[in-house]
Write an enzyme that holds these catalytic residues in place. Structure first.
Site, PDB file in Angstrom:
ATOM      1  N   LYS A 186     -19.708   5.227   4.422  1.00 58.08           N
ATOM      2  CA  LYS A 186     -20.210   5.928   3.237  1.00 58.08           C
ATOM      3  C   LYS A 186     -20.547   4.982   2.090  1.00 58.08           C
ATOM      4  CE  LYS A 186     -15.730   7.786   2.093  1.00 58.08           C
ATOM      5  NZ  LYS A 186     -14.887   6.601   1.946  1.00 58.08           N
TER       6      LYS A 186
ATOM      7  N   LYS B  10     -12.828  -8.197   2.498  1.00 52.95           N
ATOM      8  CA  LYS B  10     -13.398  -8.064   1.152  1.00 52.95           C
ATOM      9  C   LYS B  10     -12.654  -8.837   0.074  1.00 52.95           C
ATOM     10  CE  LYS B  10     -14.057  -3.183   1.424  1.00 52.95           C
ATOM     11  NZ  LYS B  10     -13.944  -2.010   0.600  1.00 52.95           N
TER      12      LYS B  10
ATOM     13  N   LYS C  97     -19.859   0.478  12.175  1.00 49.98           N
ATOM     14  CA  LYS C  97     -19.353   1.808  11.806  1.00 49.98           C
ATOM     15  C   LYS C  97     -20.293   2.489  10.815  1.00 49.98           C
ATOM     16  CE  LYS C  97     -16.235   2.405   8.619  1.00 49.98           C
ATOM     17  NZ  LYS C  97     -15.089   2.508   7.723  1.00 49.98           N
TER      18      LYS C  97
HETATM   19  P1  TYM Z   1     -12.138   6.620   4.007  1.00 43.26           P
HETATM   20  O1  TYM Z   1     -12.470   7.323   2.746  1.00 43.26           O
HETATM   21  O2  TYM Z   1     -12.780   5.311   4.256  1.00 43.26           O
HETATM   22  O3  TYM Z   1     -12.463   7.569   5.216  1.00 43.26           O
HETATM   23  C1  TYM Z   1     -12.000   8.900   5.227  1.00 43.26           C
HETATM   24  C2  TYM Z   1     -11.671   9.279   6.653  1.00 43.26           C
HETATM   25  O4  TYM Z   1     -12.846   9.225   7.459  1.00 43.26           O
HETATM   26  C3  TYM Z   1     -12.619   8.396   8.600  1.00 43.26           C
HETATM   27  N1  TYM Z   1     -13.874   7.702   8.925  1.00 43.26           N
HETATM   28  C4  TYM Z   1     -14.469   7.750  10.115  1.00 43.26           C
HETATM   29  N2  TYM Z   1     -14.125   8.353  11.267  1.00 43.26           N
HETATM   30  C5  TYM Z   1     -14.956   8.200  12.321  1.00 43.26           C
HETATM   31  N3  TYM Z   1     -16.116   7.476  12.267  1.00 43.26           N
HETATM   32  C6  TYM Z   1     -16.491   6.853  11.134  1.00 43.26           C
HETATM   33  N4  TYM Z   1     -17.625   6.154  11.080  1.00 43.26           N
HETATM   34  C7  TYM Z   1     -15.645   6.969   9.986  1.00 43.26           C
HETATM   35  N5  TYM Z   1     -15.722   6.499   8.710  1.00 43.26           N
HETATM   36  C8  TYM Z   1     -14.618   6.948   8.093  1.00 43.26           C
HETATM   37  C9  TYM Z   1     -11.541   7.418   8.141  1.00 43.26           C
HETATM   38  O5  TYM Z   1     -10.845   6.850   9.234  1.00 43.26           O
HETATM   39  C10 TYM Z   1     -10.667   8.318   7.292  1.00 43.26           C
HETATM   40  O6  TYM Z   1      -9.770   9.057   8.104  1.00 43.26           O
HETATM   41  N6  TYM Z   1      -7.673   4.727   2.868  1.00 43.26           N
HETATM   42  C11 TYM Z   1      -8.357   5.918   3.359  1.00 43.26           C
HETATM   43  C12 TYM Z   1      -8.072   7.146   2.526  1.00 43.26           C
HETATM   44  C13 TYM Z   1      -6.639   7.413   2.331  1.00 43.26           C
HETATM   45  C14 TYM Z   1      -5.733   7.983   3.276  1.00 43.26           C
HETATM   46  C15 TYM Z   1      -4.482   8.034   2.609  1.00 43.26           C
HETATM   47  C16 TYM Z   1      -5.876   8.447   4.587  1.00 43.26           C
HETATM   48  C17 TYM Z   1      -5.937   7.154   1.193  1.00 43.26           C
HETATM   49  N7  TYM Z   1      -4.643   7.533   1.341  1.00 43.26           N
HETATM   50  C18 TYM Z   1      -3.337   8.558   3.262  1.00 43.26           C
HETATM   51  C19 TYM Z   1      -4.731   8.950   5.226  1.00 43.26           C
HETATM   52  C20 TYM Z   1      -3.486   8.999   4.564  1.00 43.26           C
HETATM   53  C21 TYM Z   1      -9.854   5.659   3.323  1.00 43.26           C
HETATM   54  O7  TYM Z   1     -10.334   4.883   2.521  1.00 43.26           O
HETATM   55  O8  TYM Z   1     -10.576   6.474   4.143  1.00 43.26           O
END
Ligand code: TYM
Length: 320
Positions: free
Chosen positions: A187, A104, A184
């Site tokens: 959201k 991105k 994938k």
């Molecule tokens: P985010 O908001 O994109 O996703 C939140 C969590 O959901 C998981 N996830 C999925 N798991 C399985 N299948 C899918 N299709 C799928 N889509 C999303 C993601 O792996 C994630 O666990 N950067 C992170 C948020 C974050 C974070 C952190 C996580 C910020 N600080 C510290 C852990 C520790 C994010 O954008 O996740």
């Protein structure tokens, strides 16, 4: 062993977010937060961000995470403070290798925060001494970076941070889009994307989406990611919702229709109680404010000492 994880309110939460992350936020001593600062790395609408932040926080509470464990990232200033110190511990080379930035970023109008975002995520994790980070497969690279930064900081400035581990799920690490099962489920896709199951969509809409999921034309139910991505995705969703093994479950089906019906039943058995609890909580916004304030106070108290230690270690004056 403390666990920590966050969800970015960049869209309405999906079944992927639930199975890959939210359903695994079970540690009563953990820290689970709405990563709203992370939702500003690309162009965003402030009003929508505020609405999505609230919706995400309420869903986290509805999922049964103990109230004191849930907070909103921007309510706890230590995250942004430590992120700067970690930007001073990270290299341009490693940040430019992050897949998300490669996909991105890299253009003149890319926000600088998209580049430094992994330092904020490392700060989220390292502030609490979290050892376990339950996330889906798409976050592995970011958690690896947090590990590298912790090791480097400890080596250069003295032992300050606990080095975290990934906490991978056995199943559902990458739930696919029902309309495009090699991508994938995301959201950030359009709100009406037919392949994205939103946790708060009406049950009849969710059932219809599952019944229309893209499969293939040979009507053989088999767990085979390369040859049958659509069917494999449905089996993985079924397994994650019911606790079974996807390859074993496949043996019980001779038609796609029966499989889809059972997947819809299993998904709704998980989602409907969550929706009921969400609706109950949403009737009392004052109570939600109170629960999030409790989470904020606990997170501040837990993170402040490590921020102070990191500042002292780096030679910043004026910190007791
Ligand atoms: P985010 O908001 O994109 O996703 C939140 C969590 O959901 C998981 N996830 C999925 N798991 C399985 N299948 C899918 N299709 C799928 N889509 C999303 C993601 O792996 C994630 O666990 N950067 C992170 C948020 C974050 C974070 C952190 C996580 C910020 N600080 C510290 C852990 C520790 C994010 O954008 O996740």
């Amino acid at each position: 062993m403390t666990s920590l994880s966050g969800i970015t309110p960049s869209g309405r939460l999906t079944l992927g977010n639930y199975l890959g992350a939210l359903s695994r936020f079970t540690d009563p001593d953990g820290f689970f937060f709405v990563a709203n600062l992370h939702a500003m790395t690309t162009k965003h609408d402030p009003r929508r961000l505020a609405t999505l932040t609230r919706e995400c926080a309420t869903l986290m509470l509805a999922a049964g995470i103990p109230p004191g464990a849930v907070f909103v990232q921007s309510d706890v200033p230590t995250h942004a403070q430590l992120a700067y110190l970690l930007e001073c511990t990270s290299y341009v080379g490693e940040l430019s290798r992050m897949i998300q930035y490669k996909e991105k970023g890299g253009r003149p109008m890319t926000r600088a925060s998209l580049f430094t975002y992994p330092c904020l995520m490392a700060a989220d994790i390292l502030l609490y001494g979290a050892q376990r980070v339950p996330v889906g497969g798409d976050q592995d690279q970011h958690v690896e970076l947090a590990r590298d930064v912790a090791v480097r900081f400890n080596r250069e400035y003295g032992d300050t941070f606990v080095v975290p581990e990934l906490h991978k799920a056995a199943l559902a690490t990458r739930i696919k889009d029902l309309a495009n099962p090699t991508a994938k489920m995301n959201k950030s896709d359009a709100d009406d994307a037919v392949g994205t199951i939103r946790l708060l969509d009406p049950p009849d809409v969710i059932r219809r989406q599952i019944m229309r999921a893209v499969t293939d034309s040979d009507n053989e139910v088999r767990h085979d990611e390369a040859a049958k991505p659509g069917v494999t995705n449905l089996l993985e969703i079924l397994a994650a919702c019911t606790g079974g093994d996807p390859a074993q479950l496949a043996l019980g089906y001779s038609s796609y229709g029966d499989l889809k019906r059972d997947v819809a039943d299993a998904v709704l058995a998980v989602i409907e109680p969550l929706q009921k609890e969400y609706a109950r909580l949403a009737t009392d916004p004052g109570a939600i404010d109170g629960l999030l304030a409790q989470g904020r106070d606990r997170a501040l108290a837990a993170s402040e000492p490590r921020l102070q230690a990191a500042m002292r270690a780096m030679g910043l004056a004026g910190c007791a």
